[in-house]
Design an enzyme around this catalytic site. Structure first.
Site, PDB file in Angstrom:
ATOM      1  N   PRO A 299       5.745 -40.380 -37.778  1.00 45.76           N
ATOM      2  CA  PRO A 299       6.133 -39.770 -39.063  1.00 45.76           C
ATOM      3  C   PRO A 299       5.877 -38.266 -39.057  1.00 45.76           C
ATOM      4  O   PRO A 299       6.423 -37.545 -39.887  1.00 45.76           O
ATOM      5  CB  PRO A 299       5.243 -40.482 -40.085  1.00 45.76           C
ATOM      6  CG  PRO A 299       4.161 -41.141 -39.304  1.00 45.76           C
ATOM      7  CD  PRO A 299       4.665 -41.352 -37.921  1.00 45.76           C
TER       8      PRO A 299
ATOM      9  N   ASP B  78      32.224 -39.431 -38.727  1.00 43.97           N
ATOM     10  CA  ASP B  78      30.894 -39.851 -39.178  1.00 43.97           C
ATOM     11  C   ASP B  78      30.339 -38.849 -40.182  1.00 43.97           C
ATOM     12  O   ASP B  78      30.437 -37.655 -39.956  1.00 43.97           O
ATOM     13  CB  ASP B  78      29.887 -39.871 -38.010  1.00 43.97           C
ATOM     14  CG  ASP B  78      30.110 -41.031 -37.050  1.00 43.97           C
ATOM     15  OD1 ASP B  78      30.902 -41.927 -37.384  1.00 43.97           O
ATOM     16  OD2 ASP B  78      29.476 -41.019 -35.981  1.00 43.97           O
TER      17      ASP B  78
ATOM     18  N   ARG C 180      25.722 -46.202 -29.978  1.00 44.23           N
ATOM     19  CA  ARG C 180      27.108 -46.205 -30.458  1.00 44.23           C
ATOM     20  C   ARG C 180      27.861 -44.943 -30.051  1.00 44.23           C
ATOM     21  O   ARG C 180      29.076 -44.868 -30.163  1.00 44.23           O
ATOM     22  CB  ARG C 180      27.180 -46.425 -31.970  1.00 44.23           C
ATOM     23  CG  ARG C 180      26.555 -45.354 -32.804  1.00 44.23           C
ATOM     24  CD  ARG C 180      26.548 -45.723 -34.277  1.00 44.23           C
ATOM     25  NE  ARG C 180      27.851 -45.617 -34.921  1.00 44.23           N
ATOM     26  CZ  ARG C 180      28.410 -44.475 -35.301  1.00 44.23           C
ATOM     27  NH1 ARG C 180      27.805 -43.328 -35.099  1.00 44.23           N
ATOM     28  NH2 ARG C 180      29.595 -44.473 -35.889  1.00 44.23           N
TER      29      ARG C 180
HETATM   30  N1  ADE Z   1       6.090 -44.480 -37.225  1.00 45.71           N
HETATM   31  C1  ADE Z   1       5.599 -44.667 -38.471  1.00 45.71           C
HETATM   32  N2  ADE Z   1       6.392 -44.112 -39.394  1.00 45.71           N
HETATM   33  C2  ADE Z   1       7.438 -43.538 -38.703  1.00 45.71           C
HETATM   34  C3  ADE Z   1       8.585 -42.805 -39.075  1.00 45.71           C
HETATM   35  N3  ADE Z   1       8.849 -42.509 -40.353  1.00 45.71           N
HETATM   36  N4  ADE Z   1       9.413 -42.377 -38.115  1.00 45.71           N
HETATM   37  C4  ADE Z   1       9.150 -42.644 -36.822  1.00 45.71           C
HETATM   38  N5  ADE Z   1       8.086 -43.327 -36.402  1.00 45.71           N
HETATM   39  C5  ADE Z   1       7.231 -43.783 -37.331  1.00 45.71           C
END
Ligand code: ADE
Length: 277
Positions: free
Chosen positions: A92, A176, A161
């Protein structure tokens, strides 16, 4: 393209056998290898994590299993003839995963994913491999998952893809939403198929007109409306040169005015009801 995934939940990656990614594999476009990180642990409990230095909640994944796993996976891949690996670290706190990044990754021959559980992986693992290969730390959105496995599925599908011969229609990518290179990044509007009437609901008449110009205009207006509603930030950042006269009329009807200061802030449009300060 070769894909390696090292995880403590190999079964989480089973969807890679089905659907589009499964087809890409069957057609030989993708060569997928999923590995259980715990195969590189030597204690009775197959420990992969420990408490964080400096304190704090949660656990951190340890250097040693990851180092051994990655050394083995990389050596195997090189031996099988793969080259130029890139490490993809779902987190994240990474850079946002975008269509542009999907295109960049789709052009690489070999991706090695390191989905983490807990509070993430000891930093030294990435510092170590970054001396040998590009490391992409990638977030799929502003929310926190319990682990990176779901992010691997998301990234893999977006990349697969784009591989030549995976989607039937080579034209499909061009339209897209978020396709790089399109001048204005707009969300696509609604789509319809047969029957023309369902539960007393008709489809927009213009789509039956056979008039390609009118249909294209209608689609563009719908895209502008939808983008205004859901992603006004995309309009704000659109270079006015991306819009023709008709676009500007639609934008104006939707309350957008060009921001004379736009060039300086990269915010070229604002809504009229948006009063600053
Ligand atoms: N691991 C935990 N949350 C994540 C996210 N938002 N993006 C990528 N990996 C993650």
């Amino acid at each position: 393209m070769r894909l390696d995934v090292v995880t403590i939940f190999p079964e989480y990656l089973e969807p890679l056998d089905v659907s589009l990614v499964g087809k890409a594999r069957a057609r030989g476009r993708l060569d997928v290898h999923v590995h259980d990180l715990r195969a590189w642990t030597y204690d009775r409990h197959h420990t992969v994590d420990d408490t964080p230095y400096g304190g704090g909640p949660g656990m951190v994944m340890m250097t040693e299993p990851w180092g051994e796993a990655l050394d083995t996976v990389l050596a195997d891949g090189y031996e099988a003839g793969s080259h130029e690996p890139a490490l993809i670290v779902p987190t994240p706190s990474g850079r946002p995963f975008t269509q542009e990044l999907a295109v960049e990754l789709s052009e690489r021959p070999w991706l090695v994913f390191t989905p983490a559980r807990y509070e993430g992986i000891d930093r030294r693992v990435f510092d170590e491999y970054a001396t040998r290969m590009p490391v992409y730390e990638v977030s799929i959105g502003d929310y926190v998952l319990a682990g990176g496995e779901a992010a691997v599925l998301v990234i893999t599908e977006a990349v697969a893809r784009l591989l030549p011969g995976v989607l039937g229609n080579a034209e499909s990518h061009r339209d897209d939403s978020f396709a790089p290179g399109t001048m204005a990044n707009l969300l696509e509007g609604p789509v319809y198929t047969k029957p023309p009437r369902w539960r007393a609901r008709e489809i927009p008449e213009v789509l039956l007109s056979g008039h390609h110009g009118k249909i294209a205009r209608w689609r563009r207006d719908e895209a502008l409306k939808r983008t205004t509603a859901f992603r006004p930030d995309l309009i704000e950042r659109c270079d006015p040169k991306a819009f023709d006269k008709k676009d500007r009329e639609t934008l104006s009807a939707l309350g957008w005015v060009p921001d004379p200061e736009g060039e300086r802030y990269g915010r070229f449009w604002r809504r009229v009801d948006d009063v600053e300060e």
